[in-house]
Design a protein around this motif. Sequence first.
Motif, PDB file in Angstrom:
ATOM      1  N   SER A  74      57.526  17.775 -22.824  1.00  0.00           N
ATOM      2  CA  SER A  74      57.724  18.931 -23.694  1.00  0.00           C
ATOM      3  C   SER A  74      59.237  19.082 -23.878  1.00  0.00           C
ATOM      4  O   SER A  74      60.015  18.352 -23.258  1.00  0.00           O
ATOM      5  N   THR A  76      61.096  21.071 -22.564  1.00  0.00           N
ATOM      6  CA  THR A  76      61.736  21.503 -21.316  1.00  0.00           C
ATOM      7  C   THR A  76      61.261  20.753 -20.078  1.00  0.00           C
ATOM      8  O   THR A  76      61.737  21.033 -18.981  1.00  0.00           O
ATOM      9  N   VAL A  77      60.330  19.812 -20.233  1.00  0.00           N
ATOM     10  CA  VAL A  77      59.735  19.146 -19.068  1.00  0.00           C
ATOM     11  C   VAL A  77      59.827  17.631 -19.206  1.00  0.00           C
ATOM     12  O   VAL A  77      59.455  17.070 -20.237  1.00  0.00           O
ATOM     13  N   LYS A 130      60.217  20.742 -14.779  1.00  0.00           N
ATOM     14  CA  LYS A 130      60.769  21.638 -15.789  1.00  0.00           C
ATOM     15  C   LYS A 130      62.270  21.804 -15.555  1.00  0.00           C
ATOM     16  O   LYS A 130      62.732  21.882 -14.419  1.00  0.00           O
ATOM     17  N   TYR A 131      63.031  21.875 -16.643  1.00  0.00           N
ATOM     18  CA  TYR A 131      64.478  22.031 -16.501  1.00  0.00           C
ATOM     19  C   TYR A 131      64.816  23.431 -16.000  1.00  0.00           C
ATOM     20  O   TYR A 131      64.355  24.435 -16.545  1.00  0.00           O
ATOM     21  N   THR A 132      65.601  23.487 -14.923  1.00  0.00           N
ATOM     22  CA  THR A 132      66.212  24.725 -14.431  1.00  0.00           C
ATOM     23  C   THR A 132      67.602  24.351 -13.956  1.00  0.00           C
ATOM     24  O   THR A 132      68.000  23.186 -13.996  1.00  0.00           O
ATOM     25  N   VAL A 178      54.074  25.228 -15.963  1.00  0.00           N
ATOM     26  CA  VAL A 178      54.118  23.999 -15.173  1.00  0.00           C
ATOM     27  C   VAL A 178      53.215  24.071 -13.946  1.00  0.00           C
ATOM     28  O   VAL A 178      53.107  23.102 -13.201  1.00  0.00           O
ATOM     29  N   GLU A 220      54.415  23.391 -25.268  1.00  0.00           N
ATOM     30  CA  GLU A 220      54.595  23.546 -23.824  1.00  0.00           C
ATOM     31  C   GLU A 220      53.288  23.360 -23.047  1.00  0.00           C
ATOM     32  O   GLU A 220      53.270  23.528 -21.826  1.00  0.00           O
TER      33      GLU A 220
END
Length: 311
Positions: A74, A76-77, A130-132, A178, A220
Amino acid sequence: MAHAVFVPGLSRGTTGAIFTQAALWRWTASPLCHLSLSSIMKSKRKTDHLERTASALRREVVAAAKVCEIAHESPTVKSLRLLVADKDFSFKAGQWVDFFIPGVSVVGGFSICSSPQLLQQERIIELAVKYTNHPPAVWVHNKCTLGSEVALRVGGEFFFDPQPTDAPRNLVLIAGGVGINPLLSILRHSADLHRDQANKRSSYETGTVKLFYSAKNTSELLFKKNILDLVNEFPEKITCSLHVTKQTTQISAELKPYITEGRITEKEISEHVSAETLFYICGPPPMTDFFSKQLEDSHVPKEHICFEKWW
């Protein structure tokens, strides 16, 4: 990463060994010895994965792993496929790994989203991150490349691991964001059990699986193609209800029959309450708290409710 909360008695075979000091020293003598002992034993902040899961059972084996595939699941993932050659490394569907990265002092914690059978047959596990701004997630998104080496240790008491003599159970899987990762592992494991039963490789009688999965929008909804492939392969056994809460674009024709706009509701879940059903919940803490309380209020036995919170 998630914090596991397990109600004893849900699954048989809850075994594991706390990681011992001797095992640590054996591992640090391996080719990945440039990971310091202190980076394995602690994290810098009390809110980090190792602190949150300090009481969780862990296997003794710490195995080297090599990244063999990277994909965008996605916006972000990112997903990783990792080759783990050590045959002593194993896991149960739903468990997570301590993720040790050379040069990164903070230990990551990521749920495995592949099935145990993939590891048994191909020595591969899959993770989706997931991006953090947490250092392990930053490394996965910005520095990880094909051939990168890490080390893994399996932990957690949130899993589905039926034994051949167990009574058949239906599963209801409730995922948010997620939080799909460990539930996808359970879903894939259930599909493997269906195949094994059909091919007479297993005597375990499988029940039905219903997946409820909510995300902000369809982009997502991770692994949606894989999920629909399993629904189509086992139409009498596996079903899904995909929810989107902030969809702004048109939903594709392929997805539309499975999509509901809005959150997963209490009524939808209550329709699946039965004595033969186990409930697995993974998502943001308010979501897991809400549905676990709802199920208890619906007189579902506590030993039939298993949940894991991701943070």
